[in-house]
Design a protein around this motif. Structure first.
Motif, PDB file in Angstrom:
ATOM      1  N   MET A   1      33.305  41.278  31.237  1.00  0.00           N
ATOM      2  CA  MET A   1      34.996  40.307  31.736  1.00  0.00           C
ATOM      3  C   MET A   1      35.608  42.059  30.330  1.00  0.00           C
ATOM      4  SD  MET A   1      37.513  39.205  32.514  1.00  0.00           S
ATOM      5  CE  MET A   1      39.056  38.534  31.786  1.00  0.00           C
ATOM      6  N   GLY A   2      36.593  42.516  30.427  1.00  0.00           N
ATOM      7  CA  GLY A   2      37.366  43.015  30.162  1.00  0.00           C
ATOM      8  C   GLY A   2      37.342  44.332  29.841  1.00  0.00           C
ATOM      9  N   GLY A   3      36.230  44.946  30.692  1.00  0.00           N
ATOM     10  CA  GLY A   3      35.963  46.578  30.614  1.00  0.00           C
ATOM     11  C   GLY A   3      34.931  46.755  30.042  1.00  0.00           C
ATOM     12  N   THR A   4      33.796  45.615  29.955  1.00  0.00           N
ATOM     13  CA  THR A   4      33.010  45.821  28.919  1.00  0.00           C
ATOM     14  C   THR A   4      31.296  45.679  29.772  1.00  0.00           C
ATOM     15  OG1 THR A   4      32.480  43.362  28.481  1.00  0.00           O
ATOM     16  CG2 THR A   4      33.928  44.621  26.889  1.00  0.00           C
ATOM     17  N   THR A   5      31.988  45.486  30.730  1.00  0.00           N
ATOM     18  CA  THR A   5      30.318  45.417  31.513  1.00  0.00           C
ATOM     19  C   THR A   5      30.142  46.447  32.902  1.00  0.00           C
ATOM     20  OG1 THR A   5      32.227  43.290  32.896  1.00  0.00           O
ATOM     21  CG2 THR A   5      30.245  42.625  31.336  1.00  0.00           C
ATOM     22  N   GLY A   6      31.556  47.098  32.945  1.00  0.00           N
ATOM     23  CA  GLY A   6      31.459  48.045  34.121  1.00  0.00           C
ATOM     24  C   GLY A   6      33.137  48.997  34.844  1.00  0.00           C
ATOM     25  N   ALA A   7      32.793  49.585  35.419  1.00  0.00           N
ATOM     26  CA  ALA A   7      33.750  49.878  36.352  1.00  0.00           C
ATOM     27  C   ALA A   7      33.540  50.510  37.589  1.00  0.00           C
ATOM     28  CB  ALA A   7      35.206  50.632  35.621  1.00  0.00           C
ATOM     29  N   LEU A  15      40.750  53.333  37.575  1.00  0.00           N
ATOM     30  CA  LEU A  15      39.994  51.803  37.101  1.00  0.00           C
ATOM     31  C   LEU A  15      40.728  51.028  37.375  1.00  0.00           C
ATOM     32  CD1 LEU A  15      38.988  53.045  33.612  1.00  0.00           C
ATOM     33  CD2 LEU A  15      38.104  53.971  35.055  1.00  0.00           C
ATOM     34  N   TYR A  16      39.519  50.122  38.295  1.00  0.00           N
ATOM     35  CA  TYR A  16      39.237  48.692  38.558  1.00  0.00           C
ATOM     36  C   TYR A  16      37.788  48.275  38.109  1.00  0.00           C
ATOM     37  CZ  TYR A  16      42.802  50.869  42.005  1.00  0.00           C
ATOM     38  OH  TYR A  16      44.104  51.632  42.443  1.00  0.00           O
ATOM     39  N   SER A  17      38.167  46.851  38.465  1.00  0.00           N
ATOM     40  CA  SER A  17      36.969  45.540  37.570  1.00  0.00           C
ATOM     41  C   SER A  17      35.931  45.700  38.867  1.00  0.00           C
ATOM     42  CB  SER A  17      37.521  44.128  37.504  1.00  0.00           C
ATOM     43  OG  SER A  17      38.335  43.864  38.754  1.00  0.00           O
ATOM     44  N   CYS A  18      36.050  46.145  40.342  1.00  0.00           N
ATOM     45  CA  CYS A  18      34.897  45.612  40.886  1.00  0.00           C
ATOM     46  C   CYS A  18      35.434  46.419  41.811  1.00  0.00           C
ATOM     47  CB  CYS A  18      34.822  44.175  41.100  1.00  0.00           C
ATOM     48  SG  CYS A  18      36.060  43.159  42.912  1.00  0.00           S
ATOM     49  N   TYR A  19      34.651  46.308  43.293  1.00  0.00           N
ATOM     50  CA  TYR A  19      34.971  46.825  44.660  1.00  0.00           C
ATOM     51  C   TYR A  19      36.209  46.254  45.131  1.00  0.00           C
ATOM     52  CZ  TYR A  19      30.610  44.354  46.416  1.00  0.00           C
ATOM     53  OH  TYR A  19      30.175  43.191  46.194  1.00  0.00           O
ATOM     54  N   SER A  21      38.485  45.525  44.352  1.00  0.00           N
ATOM     55  CA  SER A  21      39.381  45.193  44.030  1.00  0.00           C
ATOM     56  C   SER A  21      40.416  46.579  44.322  1.00  0.00           C
ATOM     57  CB  SER A  21      40.334  44.273  42.534  1.00  0.00           C
ATOM     58  OG  SER A  21      39.234  45.226  41.868  1.00  0.00           O
ATOM     59  N   ALA A  22      39.308  47.483  44.407  1.00  0.00           N
ATOM     60  CA  ALA A  22      39.263  48.931  43.721  1.00  0.00           C
ATOM     61  C   ALA A  22      40.117  49.354  45.177  1.00  0.00           C
ATOM     62  CB  ALA A  22      38.100  50.187  44.003  1.00  0.00           C
ATOM     63  N   GLY A  23      41.770  50.266  44.977  1.00  0.00           N
ATOM     64  CA  GLY A  23      43.035  50.569  45.196  1.00  0.00           C
ATOM     65  C   GLY A  23      43.656  49.820  46.441  1.00  0.00           C
ATOM     66  N   GLN A  24      43.050  48.515  45.472  1.00  0.00           N
ATOM     67  CA  GLN A  24      44.793  47.943  46.170  1.00  0.00           C
ATOM     68  C   GLN A  24      45.294  47.359  45.212  1.00  0.00           C
ATOM     69  OE1 GLN A  24      44.059  45.046  48.617  1.00  0.00           O
ATOM     70  NE2 GLN A  24      42.364  46.335  49.338  1.00  0.00           N
ATOM     71  N   PRO A  25      47.277  47.182  45.849  1.00  0.00           N
ATOM     72  CA  PRO A  25      48.289  47.742  44.850  1.00  0.00           C
ATOM     73  C   PRO A  25      48.110  45.994  43.563  1.00  0.00           C
ATOM     74  CG  PRO A  25      48.309  47.515  46.911  1.00  0.00           C
ATOM     75  CD  PRO A  25      47.161  47.395  47.179  1.00  0.00           C
ATOM     76  N   GLY A  26      48.340  46.824  42.976  1.00  0.00           N
ATOM     77  CA  GLY A  26      47.896  45.438  41.160  1.00  0.00           C
ATOM     78  C   GLY A  26      47.120  44.994  40.664  1.00  0.00           C
ATOM     79  N   TYR A  27      46.179  46.158  41.219  1.00  0.00           N
ATOM     80  CA  TYR A  27      44.423  45.215  40.886  1.00  0.00           C
ATOM     81  C   TYR A  27      44.351  46.796  39.474  1.00  0.00           C
ATOM     82  CZ  TYR A  27      44.718  41.813  43.235  1.00  0.00           C
ATOM     83  OH  TYR A  27      44.350  40.352  43.603  1.00  0.00           O
ATOM     84  N   ASP A  28      45.125  48.016  39.472  1.00  0.00           N
ATOM     85  CA  ASP A  28      44.652  48.966  38.523  1.00  0.00           C
ATOM     86  C   ASP A  28      44.511  48.637  37.578  1.00  0.00           C
ATOM     87  OD1 ASP A  28      47.491  49.086  39.123  1.00  0.00           O
ATOM     88  OD2 ASP A  28      46.783  50.354  37.324  1.00  0.00           O
ATOM     89  N   LEU A  29      43.324  48.928  36.248  1.00  0.00           N
ATOM     90  CA  LEU A  29      43.202  47.821  35.438  1.00  0.00           C
ATOM     91  C   LEU A  29      43.687  49.556  34.195  1.00  0.00           C
ATOM     92  CD1 LEU A  29      40.019  46.592  35.394  1.00  0.00           C
ATOM     93  CD2 LEU A  29      42.434  45.890  35.301  1.00  0.00           C
ATOM     94  N   ASN A  47      36.169  39.355  39.040  1.00  0.00           N
ATOM     95  CA  ASN A  47      34.667  39.425  39.567  1.00  0.00           C
ATOM     96  C   ASN A  47      34.473  40.142  41.094  1.00  0.00           C
ATOM     97  OD1 ASN A  47      33.924  38.877  37.101  1.00  0.00           O
ATOM     98  ND2 ASN A  47      34.471  36.906  37.258  1.00  0.00           N
ATOM     99  N   CYS A  48      33.777  40.887  41.571  1.00  0.00           N
ATOM    100  CA  CYS A  48      33.626  40.795  42.497  1.00  0.00           C
ATOM    101  C   CYS A  48      33.197  39.427  44.045  1.00  0.00           C
ATOM    102  CB  CYS A  48      32.107  41.638  42.725  1.00  0.00           C
ATOM    103  SG  CYS A  48      32.230  42.919  42.302  1.00  0.00           S
TER     104      CYS A  48
END
Length: 94
Positions: A1-7, A15-19, A21-29, A47-48
Protein backbone atom coordinates in the motif's frame (compact mmCIF):
# COMPACT_ATOMS: atom_id res chain seq x y z
CA UNK A 1 0.00 0.00 0.00
CA UNK A 2 1.07 3.55 -0.52
CA UNK A 3 3.60 2.95 -3.26
CA UNK A 4 5.62 0.30 -1.45
CA UNK A 5 4.22 -2.71 -3.31
CA UNK A 6 4.57 -1.68 -6.94
CA UNK A 7 2.95 0.48 -9.55
CA UNK A 8 1.39 0.46 -12.97
CA UNK A 9 2.85 3.00 -15.38
CA UNK A 10 0.48 4.38 -17.99
CA UNK A 11 1.79 5.25 -21.47
CA UNK A 12 1.92 8.94 -20.51
CA UNK A 13 4.11 8.20 -17.47
CA UNK A 14 1.34 8.48 -14.88
CA UNK A 15 1.52 6.08 -11.91
CA UNK A 16 -1.44 4.00 -10.77
CA UNK A 17 -1.87 1.45 -7.98
CA UNK A 18 -3.17 -1.36 -10.20
CA UNK A 19 -4.06 -2.24 -13.76
CA UNK A 20 -7.78 -1.84 -13.06
CA UNK A 21 -7.37 1.84 -12.18
CA UNK A 22 -4.72 2.67 -14.81
CA UNK A 23 -5.92 5.45 -17.08
CA UNK A 24 -9.04 6.10 -15.03
CA UNK A 25 -9.61 9.80 -14.32
CA UNK A 26 -8.94 10.64 -10.69
CA UNK A 27 -6.87 7.52 -9.93
CA UNK A 28 -3.38 8.72 -10.90
CA UNK A 29 -0.89 8.79 -8.03
CA UNK A 30 1.96 10.75 -9.57
CA UNK A 31 4.35 10.31 -12.47
CA UNK A 32 7.56 8.51 -13.31
CA UNK A 33 9.43 11.82 -13.36
CA UNK A 34 8.02 13.29 -10.13
CA UNK A 35 7.31 10.05 -8.25
CA UNK A 36 4.33 9.34 -6.03
CA UNK A 37 2.39 12.30 -4.68
CA UNK A 38 1.67 11.33 -1.05
CA UNK A 39 -1.48 13.45 -0.84
CA UNK A 40 -2.96 11.44 -3.73
CA UNK A 41 -1.85 8.00 -2.53
CA UNK A 42 -3.89 8.09 0.69
CA UNK A 43 -7.17 8.86 -1.08
CA UNK A 44 -6.70 7.14 -4.47
CA UNK A 45 -4.88 3.86 -3.75
CA UNK A 46 -7.01 0.85 -4.73
CA UNK A 47 -6.15 -2.84 -4.82
CA UNK A 48 -6.51 -4.72 -8.08
CA UNK A 49 -9.94 -6.23 -8.34
CA UNK A 50 -11.66 -3.33 -6.57
CA UNK A 51 -14.45 -3.31 -9.18
CA UNK A 52 -14.69 -7.04 -9.80
CA UNK A 53 -17.10 -8.22 -7.13
CA UNK A 54 -19.36 -10.84 -8.69
CA UNK A 55 -17.26 -11.13 -11.86
CA UNK A 56 -16.67 -14.65 -13.17
CA UNK A 57 -12.98 -15.13 -12.28
CA UNK A 58 -12.44 -17.84 -14.92
CA UNK A 59 -13.79 -15.55 -17.63
CA UNK A 60 -11.66 -12.69 -16.33
CA UNK A 61 -8.50 -14.85 -16.47
CA UNK A 62 -9.37 -16.05 -19.99
CA UNK A 63 -9.84 -12.47 -21.17
CA UNK A 64 -6.48 -11.53 -19.67
CA UNK A 65 -4.81 -14.53 -21.30
CA UNK A 66 -6.25 -13.59 -24.69
CA UNK A 67 -4.99 -10.02 -24.39
CA UNK A 68 -1.56 -11.16 -23.14
CA UNK A 69 -1.25 -13.63 -26.02
CA UNK A 70 -2.18 -10.98 -28.59
CA UNK A 71 0.42 -8.57 -27.20
CA UNK A 72 3.13 -11.24 -27.12
CA UNK A 73 2.28 -12.35 -30.69
CA UNK A 74 2.54 -8.75 -31.88
CA UNK A 75 5.88 -8.19 -30.15
CA UNK A 76 7.22 -11.48 -31.53
CA UNK A 77 6.14 -10.59 -35.07
CA UNK A 78 7.95 -7.24 -34.76
CA UNK A 79 11.11 -8.94 -33.47
CA UNK A 80 10.85 -7.13 -30.15
CA UNK A 81 11.04 -10.16 -27.88
CA UNK A 82 14.22 -11.74 -26.59
CA UNK A 83 14.73 -15.49 -26.71
CA UNK A 84 15.20 -17.24 -23.38
CA UNK A 85 18.26 -19.50 -23.38
CA UNK A 86 19.10 -21.49 -20.26
CA UNK A 87 17.22 -19.01 -18.14
CA UNK A 88 19.10 -16.04 -19.63
CA UNK A 89 17.75 -13.52 -22.09
CA UNK A 90 19.55 -13.36 -25.42
CA UNK A 91 19.06 -10.88 -28.26
CA UNK A 92 16.80 -12.04 -31.08
CA UNK A 93 19.11 -10.69 -33.77
CA UNK A 94 16.77 -7.90 -34.81
Amino acid sequence: MGGTTGAVVNSDGSLYSCYHSAGQPGYDLGSVTAGYQPEKVASRWVNCGYETEGVDKAAERLQGDIVDAAILDHLYAKGLLAKATSGQLAPTGH
